[in-house]
Design a protein around this motif. Structure first.
Motif, short mmCIF file in Angstrom:
data_model
loop_
_atom_site.label_atom_id
_atom_site.label_comp_id
_atom_site.label_asym_id
_atom_site.label_seq_id
_atom_site.Cartn_x
_atom_site.Cartn_y
_atom_site.Cartn_z
N GLU A 1 10.54 -6.67 5.02
CA GLU A 1 9.28 -7.01 4.38
C GLU A 1 9.23 -8.45 3.91
O GLU A 1 8.20 -9.13 4.03
CB GLU A 1 9.04 -6.07 3.19
N GLU A 2 10.36 -8.97 3.40
CA GLU A 2 10.34 -10.32 2.86
C GLU A 2 10.14 -11.39 3.93
O GLU A 2 9.79 -12.52 3.63
CB GLU A 2 11.63 -10.58 2.07
N ARG B 189 20.76 -14.88 4.32
CA ARG B 189 19.92 -15.40 3.23
C ARG B 189 20.80 -16.00 2.16
O ARG B 189 21.66 -15.32 1.59
CB ARG B 189 19.06 -14.29 2.63
N SER C 267 10.50 -18.42 -5.40
CA SER C 267 9.85 -17.59 -6.43
C SER C 267 10.19 -18.20 -7.78
O SER C 267 11.33 -18.61 -8.03
CB SER C 267 10.35 -16.14 -6.36
N HIS D 106 15.17 -19.13 -1.76
CA HIS D 106 15.76 -18.29 -0.71
C HIS D 106 15.73 -19.09 0.61
O HIS D 106 14.66 -19.49 1.08
CB HIS D 106 14.98 -16.99 -0.53
#
Length: 824
Positions: free
Chosen positions: A600-601, A615, A668, A678
């Motif tokens: 999803e990310e 990541r 974020s 990230h």
């Protein structure tokens, strides 16, 4: 004395004429004694005298006529249009007319008693002697062609027509000499013309036949013989229908009748049959050859083989039919678009259902009517699609009911009936963008990417000029340090200059990394090891109020990357995080995890290839960022730090490095609570250990080197550098001058070092020219900017190596020795 018989004796004509003249002219005589005999004697004497006078007159008249005839004969002989010669048995010239002397370019008097062979070209003398023997041994006339030499050594073609005669009781040869140079030229021209026509006839790729009015083959060209499998003798004299399949023979007869009436047949599709029975489809054209009276003498039958074309047309029709069925019956929305105007040329039923228009209405629209981007943006994306440089797009499309749907468009050029169209497949992805916040984020990401690309291009150009300046500063400072004693106060000052130049070079490297033009050496690297190395360097520099944590959340963390650039990414992110916590302290956490592009990310990130990713997350508990700051953090030269605390290139460089490695960076943040960066990088499985060896000593040489750069400062710098290493150095600031120098002595140089960016002729163009003159010449290319296209150009051109301008003396010396020693 006897009496006469009454019949007068016969009197010769001359006597009668003499007596007649005597009667007209009676000479006076003196006393004549009596007596008949004496009178008669005197009369006879007088008549005889007159006869003698008349005979003399006749002789004079005959001599005059003979001389007149002789003069006429001499004129005819001397001025005849051909040469007349007489040879004795030994070949000596005994007589010659003026024409013969003119042909030979010599006065006639010099011809007499000269051997005729002295005027014959050496290669033709045997031919003349054999002809002379034939003439002397045969009563028949003999003809011989030879090449004769004039007195001035020019030559001409001649024909001798000779016959044996008797002259003064001896054998002789009379010959007629004719200059046949023009005739020979005409014959050669005709022969060349015939040969040219034959070659032209045989070179025609179509099947060609010359055919008589009776329909029989007179000749066939090479293409016809090879394709049909016959030799020329097998076809000549045969009827033309021999090479046609039975189904075409009736049509051929009809077409031949048409040709006899009209003289022409055009583009008739026929079927020919080879000797082995294979059938070929041809287009038949028949033309006519006519004589000077306009009568048809031959036909030219030309057959163009269209078998493959017919097969291709059939295959194309089948392919178009398959595409039509695929296009019409597919459930995916499909459009065919004219690339220049954006007009929708065709749409399948799925498109009709999706957009809500009838097919007729949809085909009256252009892409701009349904695409909600600006016209300029639509034109830009259309150009990219037409060039094939971009095939995937995300657009907002307006449907018939004014509903806006977000779509993915996969577009590629396709050729249909000799027209290039864009074949576009449209997927509705509106559900992915339900949230207005997600849509805004995507648009912001697109704008940021375009802005970064534009600024990156500008930054790369600036970096190129910086490198030229820094190369001179670094090089001359290095040489000055070598010539200065460490005890001299100037030595310390020079060290500061060199240190500042190195900092400038590092800054340029950051700009190049940001603009994705930096030189990269990618290998398998362990991201965890890079983090450990970075933390060992950071820990002493961070205040004790900041704690550091590292977490490994995956089985492996191997990526294909430039380790120096990855180290730069980690150091920049950690330095920024520490700066956010400099007042109150806090916690710096680095973690590594594995994710997939379908997670999803990452599912909303466009442009990422499918697969596994590593990541890297760098989190801090610092001050965080406002939304305004967040939108600008990746912009070059943007910084929240005070004067002298930062260049504003850190995060823009990080962004450029990550994108260039095929990755993605996301942020974020919460104002007052901290931020997390990230970094997603493509994962690989195999780790290749780096090879580490001892640094070799600087080595020079005595070879001769040609060095080029349009910067005079860099020319002087490298002249001194290389001369100090023992090399013989020739320099130039002009590619054109260097090329001329190389042309004059191609073996005079062992190595050429040239700048890439040179006026008039680039370094790569110069290298091509040098290698064309002397293949294998070692060439090293230097540049202040490592353009992306250079590796391909270097490999294609044959350049041995590439070196940045900011490289130090050691790097330059080691590369020169490696290139020179390769040929040993």
């Amino acid at each position: 004395m006897k009496k006469g018989t009454g019949k007068k004796p016969d009197v010769p004509p001359l006597r009668r004429r003499a007596e007649g003249r005597l009667g007209e002219k009676r000479p006076e005589v003196g006393f004549i004694p009596a007596g008949t005999d004496l009178k008669k004697l005197i009369h006879e004497l007088q008549v005889h005298q007159i006869e003698l006078e008349m005979q003399n007159e006749e002789l004079n008249r005959a001599r005059g006529e003979a001389e007149e005839v002789l003069a006429k004969y001499t004129d005819l002989y001397d001025f005849a249009p051909v040469g007349y010669l007489t040879f004795d048995e030994k070949g000596l010239i005994t007589e010659a007319n003026l024409t013969a002397a003119q042909h030979l370019g010599i006065e006639r008097s010099f011809l007499i008693n000269k051997p005729f062979s002295s005027f014959i070209h050496r290669e033709h003398q045997d031919r003349f002697y054999l002809s002379m023997q034939d003439v002397l041994n045969s009563p028949e006339k003999q003809t011989c062609e030879v090449v004769l030499k004039k007195k001035d050594d020019t030559s001409f073609d001649a024909q001798l027509e000779s016959i044996a005669v008797k002259a003064d009781g001896h054998k002789a040869v009379r010959a007629v000499l004719t200059d046949i140079t023009e005739r020979k030229r005409t014959e050669e021209a005709v022969q060349e013309s015939e040969e040219w026509l034959k070659q032209f006839f045989d070179s025609i790729p179509d099947y060609c036949h010359l055919v008589s009015p009776e329909g029989r083959i007179i000749n066939s060209n090479h293409a016809a013989l090879e394709a049909l499998g016959y030799n020329r003798d097998e076809l000549i004299g045969q009827p033309l229908e021999l090479i046609y399949a039975s189904k075409s023979q009736k049509k051929l007869a009809r077409l031949f009748d048409q040709w006899l009436k009209t003289g022409v047949v055009r583009n008739e599709e026929m079927t020919v049959q080879t000797k082995d029975g294979e059938k070929r489809t041809v287009l038949l054209n028949i033309g006519s050859m006519r004589d000077k009276h306009g009568r048809i003498t031959h036909s030219t039958s030309i057959q163009t083989d269209i078998t493959e074309r017919k097969e291709m047309e059939r295959a194309l029709r089948e392919s178009e039919e398959r595409f039509r069925l695929f296009f019409e019956q597919n459930n995916a929305v499909m459009l065919l678009i004219e690339p220049s105007s954006g007009a929708i040329m065709n749409a399948n039923m799925a498109a009709v259902r999706f957009y809500g228009y009838s097919r007729e209405a949809l085909l009256t629209k252009k892409v701009g009517d349904i695409n909600q981007l600006s016209p300029d943006e639509i034109q830009l994306e259309r150009r990219r699609a037409r060039k094939g440089s971009k095939k995937y797009f995300v657009f907002p499309h307006r449907l018939a009911g004014n509903e806006i749907r977000t779509v993915e468009v996969y577009s590629t050029p396709i050729n249909i009936k000799d027209q290039t169209l864009l074949f576009s497949i449209v997927h509705d992805i509106t559900e992915r963008f339900k949230s207005e916040e997600e849509r805004i984020k995507l648009e912001a990401q697109l704008r940021r990417t375009q802005k970064m690309e534009a600024i990156g291009t500008l930054a790369g150009g600036i970096a190129h000029d910086f490198n030229n300046i820094l190369a001179g500063i670094l090089g001359f400072t290095e040489m000055a340090l070598e010539d200065t004693s460490p005890d001299n106060p100037v030595y310390r000052q020079l060290e500061h200059v060199l240190k500042g130049a190195h900092r400038g070079r590092d800054l340029v490297k950051q700009i190049l990394a940001f603009s994705r033009l930096g030189e990269q050496e990618r290998k398998s690297v362990n991201l965890g090891n890079i983090i450990d190395e970075a933390l060992r360097l950071l820990r002493p520099a961070l205040p004790a109020t900041i704690s550091i944590k590292k977490r490994l959340l995956c089985g492996h963390d191997t990526i294909l990357a430039d380790s120096v650039q990855m180290h730069q990414v980690v150091m920049n992110l950690c330095t920024n995080a520490a700066h956010a916590m400099r007042e109150k302290g806090g916690s710096l956490e680095l973690s590594i995890a594995d994710v997939d592009s379908s997670d999803e990310e990452l599912s909303l990130v466009t442009g990422l290839r499918p697969g596994a990713y590593v990541r890297l997350s760098v989190s801090d508990t610092g001050c965080g960022m406002t939304q305004e700051v967040l939108e600008e953090i990746f912009d070059p030269f943007f910084t929240t730090k005070g004067p002298g605390e930062g260049t504003g290139l850190g995060l823009s460089v990080v962004h450029g490095i990550v994108k260039d490695h095929g990755g993605h960076i996301a942020v974020s943040t919460e104002f007052g609570k901290g931020s997390t960066f990230h970094v997603y990088l493509p994962a690989i499985e195999t780790v290749f250990p780096a090879e580490i060896g001892p640094q070799p000593a600087i080595q020079g040489g005595n070879e001769r080197i040609l060095f080029l750069d349009d910067e005079e400062m860099l020319v002087e710098l490298n002249f001194q550098r290389l001369s100090n290493l023992g090399y013989q150095v020739v320099t130039s600031t002009s590619s054109v001058d260097a090329l001329k120098l190389f042309e004059t002595e191609p073996d005079g140089f062992d190595l050429v070092i040239t700048d890439y960016t040179m006026p008039v002729m680039t370094g790569i163009d110069l290298a091509r020219a040098l290698l064309a003159i002397k293949p294998g010449t070692p060439v090293i290319l230097i540049s202040g900017l490592n353009e992306k296209i250079l590796p391909e150009k270097i490999q294609e051109t044959g350049i041995r190596a590439f070196l940045p301008k900011t490289a130090g003396k050691r790097e330059l010396a080691e590369l020169i020795r490696r290139v020179l020693d390769e040929d040993r």
